[in-house]
Enzyme design. Structure first.
Site, PDB file in Angstrom:
ATOM      1  NE  ARG A 190      -2.675  -0.009  11.797  1.00  0.00           N
ATOM      2  CZ  ARG A 190      -2.989  -1.099  11.098  1.00  0.00           C
ATOM      3  NH1 ARG A 190      -4.126  -1.156  10.421  1.00  0.00           N
ATOM      4  NH2 ARG A 190      -2.208  -2.156  11.094  1.00  0.00           N
ATOM      5  CG  ASP A 191      -5.393  -3.830  12.676  1.00  0.00           C
ATOM      6  OD1 ASP A 191      -6.624  -3.909  12.578  1.00  0.00           O
ATOM      7  OD2 ASP A 191      -4.619  -4.529  12.006  1.00  0.00           O
TER       8      ASP A 191
ATOM      9  CG  ASN B 118      -4.682  -7.210  14.854  1.00  0.00           C
ATOM     10  OD1 ASN B 118      -5.460  -6.293  14.686  1.00  0.00           O
ATOM     11  ND2 ASN B 118      -3.704  -7.479  14.010  1.00  0.00           N
TER      12      ASN B 118
ATOM     13  CG  HIS C 125      -6.666  -9.452  11.562  1.00  0.00           C
ATOM     14  ND1 HIS C 125      -7.322  -8.446  12.216  1.00  0.00           N
ATOM     15  CD2 HIS C 125      -5.678  -8.862  10.859  1.00  0.00           C
ATOM     16  CE1 HIS C 125      -6.764  -7.282  11.907  1.00  0.00           C
ATOM     17  NE2 HIS C 125      -5.751  -7.505  11.079  1.00  0.00           N
TER      18      HIS C 125
ATOM     19  CG  HIS D  36      -0.810  -7.660  11.077  1.00  0.00           C
ATOM     20  ND1 HIS D  36      -0.653  -6.491  11.807  1.00  0.00           N
ATOM     21  CD2 HIS D  36      -2.106  -7.663  10.673  1.00  0.00           C
ATOM     22  CE1 HIS D  36      -1.792  -5.822  11.823  1.00  0.00           C
ATOM     23  NE2 HIS D  36      -2.694  -6.506  11.136  1.00  0.00           N
TER      24      HIS D  36
ATOM     25  CB  CYS E  21      -9.014  -4.730   7.273  1.00  0.00           C
ATOM     26  SG  CYS E  21      -8.777  -3.702   5.812  1.00  0.00           S
TER      27      CYS E  21
HETATM   28  P1  HMG Z   1      -7.672   8.691  -2.729  1.00  0.00           P
HETATM   29  O1  HMG Z   1      -9.048   9.259  -2.703  1.00  0.00           O
HETATM   30  O2  HMG Z   1      -7.307   7.797  -3.866  1.00  0.00           O
HETATM   31  O3  HMG Z   1      -6.582   9.823  -2.576  1.00  0.00           O
HETATM   32  O4  HMG Z   1      -7.453   7.907  -1.361  1.00  0.00           O
HETATM   33  P2  HMG Z   1      -6.162  10.968  -3.547  1.00  0.00           P
HETATM   34  O5  HMG Z   1      -4.676  10.970  -3.571  1.00  0.00           O
HETATM   35  O6  HMG Z   1      -6.903  10.874  -4.852  1.00  0.00           O
HETATM   36  O7  HMG Z   1      -6.689  12.293  -2.779  1.00  0.00           O
HETATM   37  C1  HMG Z   1      -8.075  12.525  -2.549  1.00  0.00           C
HETATM   38  C2  HMG Z   1      -8.221  13.430  -1.341  1.00  0.00           C
HETATM   39  O8  HMG Z   1      -7.696  12.765  -0.181  1.00  0.00           O
HETATM   40  C3  HMG Z   1      -7.453  14.739  -1.449  1.00  0.00           C
HETATM   41  O9  HMG Z   1      -8.185  15.717  -0.737  1.00  0.00           O
HETATM   42  C4  HMG Z   1      -6.177  14.480  -0.697  1.00  0.00           C
HETATM   43  O10 HMG Z   1      -5.597  15.653  -0.170  1.00  0.00           O
HETATM   44  C5  HMG Z   1      -6.695  13.590   0.422  1.00  0.00           C
HETATM   45  P3  HMG Z   1      -9.171  16.759  -1.484  1.00  0.00           P
HETATM   46  O11 HMG Z   1      -8.285  17.439  -2.484  1.00  0.00           O
HETATM   47  O12 HMG Z   1     -10.229  15.909  -2.129  1.00  0.00           O
HETATM   48  O13 HMG Z   1      -9.670  17.610  -0.364  1.00  0.00           O
HETATM   49  N1  HMG Z   1      -5.666  12.667   0.964  1.00  0.00           N
HETATM   50  C6  HMG Z   1      -5.363  12.570   2.258  1.00  0.00           C
HETATM   51  N2  HMG Z   1      -5.844  13.160   3.376  1.00  0.00           N
HETATM   52  C7  HMG Z   1      -5.296  12.794   4.543  1.00  0.00           C
HETATM   53  N3  HMG Z   1      -4.304  11.892   4.677  1.00  0.00           N
HETATM   54  C8  HMG Z   1      -3.813  11.265   3.595  1.00  0.00           C
HETATM   55  C9  HMG Z   1      -4.349  11.610   2.321  1.00  0.00           C
HETATM   56  N4  HMG Z   1      -4.080  11.170   1.078  1.00  0.00           N
HETATM   57  C10 HMG Z   1      -4.893  11.827   0.255  1.00  0.00           C
HETATM   58  N5  HMG Z   1      -2.843  10.369   3.745  1.00  0.00           N
HETATM   59  C11 HMG Z   1      -6.135   6.958   0.392  1.00  0.00           C
HETATM   60  C12 HMG Z   1      -6.263   7.199  -1.104  1.00  0.00           C
HETATM   61  C13 HMG Z   1      -5.028   5.941   0.597  1.00  0.00           C
HETATM   62  C14 HMG Z   1      -5.767   8.256   1.074  1.00  0.00           C
HETATM   63  C15 HMG Z   1      -7.484   6.419   0.935  1.00  0.00           C
HETATM   64  O14 HMG Z   1      -7.912   5.343   0.159  1.00  0.00           O
HETATM   65  C16 HMG Z   1      -7.421   6.022   2.381  1.00  0.00           C
HETATM   66  O15 HMG Z   1      -7.222   6.831   3.265  1.00  0.00           O
HETATM   67  N6  HMG Z   1      -7.631   4.715   2.669  1.00  0.00           N
HETATM   68  C17 HMG Z   1      -7.638   4.215   4.020  1.00  0.00           C
HETATM   69  C18 HMG Z   1      -6.990   2.891   4.031  1.00  0.00           C
HETATM   70  C19 HMG Z   1      -6.865   2.335   5.414  1.00  0.00           C
HETATM   71  O16 HMG Z   1      -6.547   3.011   6.363  1.00  0.00           O
HETATM   72  N7  HMG Z   1      -7.137   1.004   5.548  1.00  0.00           N
HETATM   73  C20 HMG Z   1      -6.970   0.308   6.786  1.00  0.00           C
HETATM   74  C21 HMG Z   1      -5.524   0.097   7.112  1.00  0.00           C
HETATM   75  S1  HMG Z   1      -4.744  -1.225   6.226  1.00  0.00           S
HETATM   76  C22 HMG Z   1      -5.039  -2.596   7.211  1.00  0.00           C
HETATM   77  O17 HMG Z   1      -5.794  -2.529   8.135  1.00  0.00           O
HETATM   78  C23 HMG Z   1      -4.299  -3.882   6.942  1.00  0.00           C
HETATM   79  C24 HMG Z   1      -3.151  -4.122   7.935  1.00  0.00           C
HETATM   80  O18 HMG Z   1      -3.616  -4.099   9.261  1.00  0.00           O
HETATM   81  C25 HMG Z   1      -2.518  -5.500   7.654  1.00  0.00           C
HETATM   82  C26 HMG Z   1      -3.531  -6.632   7.594  1.00  0.00           C
HETATM   83  O19 HMG Z   1      -4.307  -6.823   8.561  1.00  0.00           O
HETATM   84  O20 HMG Z   1      -3.501  -7.341   6.586  1.00  0.00           O
HETATM   85  C27 HMG Z   1      -2.059  -3.068   7.789  1.00  0.00           C
HETATM   86 MG    MG Z   2      -4.579  -5.699  10.346  1.00  0.00          MG
END
Ligand code: HMG
Ligand code: MG
Length: 300
Positions: free
Chosen positions: A15-16, A249, A209, A207, A240
């Site tokens: 994933r990450d 990581n 990095h 967690h 990220c």
């Molecule tokens: P949004 O645009 O605000 O969502 O995105 P929305 O609710 O307004 O919906 C817009 C469209 O997205 C709609 O489709 C929804 O159906 C669709 P449309 O009607 O336009 O065709 N939608 C989805 N589709 C698939 N799966 C979903 C989903 N939700 C809505 N779950 C959203 C909000 C959160 C979805 C978006 O901003 C997003 O996907 N962001 C990705 C964030 C991400 O993955 N970041 C990396 C992971 S976090 C990380 O790495 C940190 C961590 O490792 C810890 C650390 O290191 O600190 C965990």
């Molecule tokens: Mg991370």
């Protein structure tokens, strides 16, 4: 030095590790990699995330991957979910558990999931309650605990408030994210001592990095504070997309090597894990950050 004997290592590479990579790894190869990870003795693998593929194209095949892997008994297969749609997809894929995530800073939260912190809580509350009602455990992540690429220093009080709120919603564990690898060991000690005043060490994971090469040192501070759960990524892949400069990581094999050498138990077979790391490295046209991959031989 007093440290826990049994260490839980949660593999987040699929994933990450992959989410930030430009090169798309094909579904078959992702599945083969995860199967190799399963056979290494790891008991927890975060296999993908059910986010929007527009934002994370590298994991656009989340459903196919989650449904295609060989499930090994005793291994927990988890996925990251940001909202109700993500949870529904994770349930369809029959994940064993899900992870919710948010940031300790407004700017990173907004860039990452397009919501303010206050807007995020009710969304996660619903996800956590529905997941638990469906028989799934929920793990929480809080990002930018030790520093934010947009806002700089992060007050510990803010992290405590978020932690308390997420635990009250029903998460069983909170993984503290050093999203941009900025924590130093003294800071790590201060943050953990503060959080551990009200939370048991078994409820906290780290967690880390490795952007600045400080993750192993910070891990040791975690261990000496009684933390026994750590996230790591095979090969040291990771980052990220919404935190500029964030790199991989802590590499799983570097971490396991250190734990083995210190006499800790993980039940992970180092050589088998290294095989999985070599495999994923062979798919990228670059060397991965892992020290052990660079050495190529145990103890060499
Ligand atoms: P949004 O645009 O605000 O969502 O995105 P929305 O609710 O307004 O919906 C817009 C469209 O997205 C709609 O489709 C929804 O159906 C669709 P449309 O009607 O336009 O065709 N939608 C989805 N589709 C698939 N799966 C979903 C989903 N939700 C809505 N779950 C959203 C909000 C959160 C979805 C978006 O901003 C997003 O996907 N962001 C990705 C964030 C991400 O993955 N970041 C990396 C992971 S976090 C990380 O790495 C940190 C961590 O490792 C810890 C650390 O290191 O600190 C965990
Ligand atoms: Mg991370």
């Amino acid at each position: 030095m007093k440290i826990p004997h049994f260490i839980h290592v949660k593999e987040v590479g699929p994933r990450d590790g992959l989410q930030n990579e430009k090169q798309f790894i094909s579904t078959d190869k992702k599945i083969e990699w995860i199967n190799l990870l399963s056979s290494s003795g790891l008991s927890y693998i975060e296999v993908t995330s059910f986010v929007h593929q527009k934002w994370i194209p590298a994991l656009a095949d989340a459903m196919e991957v989650a449904k295609g892997i060989k499930r090994k008994e005793g291994v927990t297969y988890a996925a990251l979910v940001p909202n109700r749609i993500g949870l529904e997809r994770a349930l369809e894929a029959d994940m064993d558990e899900v992870s919710i995530f948010m940031s300790a800073t407004e700017t990173h939260n907004l860039k990452n999931i397009n919501k303010s912190i206050d807007e995020t809580f009710p969304i996660l509350d619903e996800v956590i309650k529905d997941a638990i009602a469906s028989g799934k455990k929920v793990r929480g992540y809080v990002s930018t605990v030790f520093g934010c690429p947009y806002e700089g220093a992060v007050p510990i009080e803010r992290v405590k408030r978020i932690a308390d709120r997420l635990f009250s919603m029903g998460i069983y564990e909170l993984s503290l994210g050093d999203t941009i690898g900025i924590a130093n060991p003294v800071q790590m000690n201060q943050v953990l001592m503060e959080l551990l005043k009200s939370l048991p060490p078994t409820s906290i994971a780290l967690h880390l990095h490795d952007t600045r090469g400080m993750s192993l040192a910070n891990t040791l501070v975690g261990l000496s504070n009684g933390i026994s759960t750590f996230d790591s990524s095979c090969g040291g892949l990771g980052g990220c997309p919404y935190a500029k400069g964030a790199s991989g990581n802590i590499a799983s094999e570097d971490f396991i090597y250190m734990l083995d050498a210190m006499g800790c138990e993980t039940e992970i077979d180092f050589e088998k894990l290294l095989r999985a790391s070599r495999y994923i490295q062979s798919l990228f046209s670059k060397s991965l950050p892992s020290h052990q991959l660079g050495l190529n031989v145990k103890g060499g």
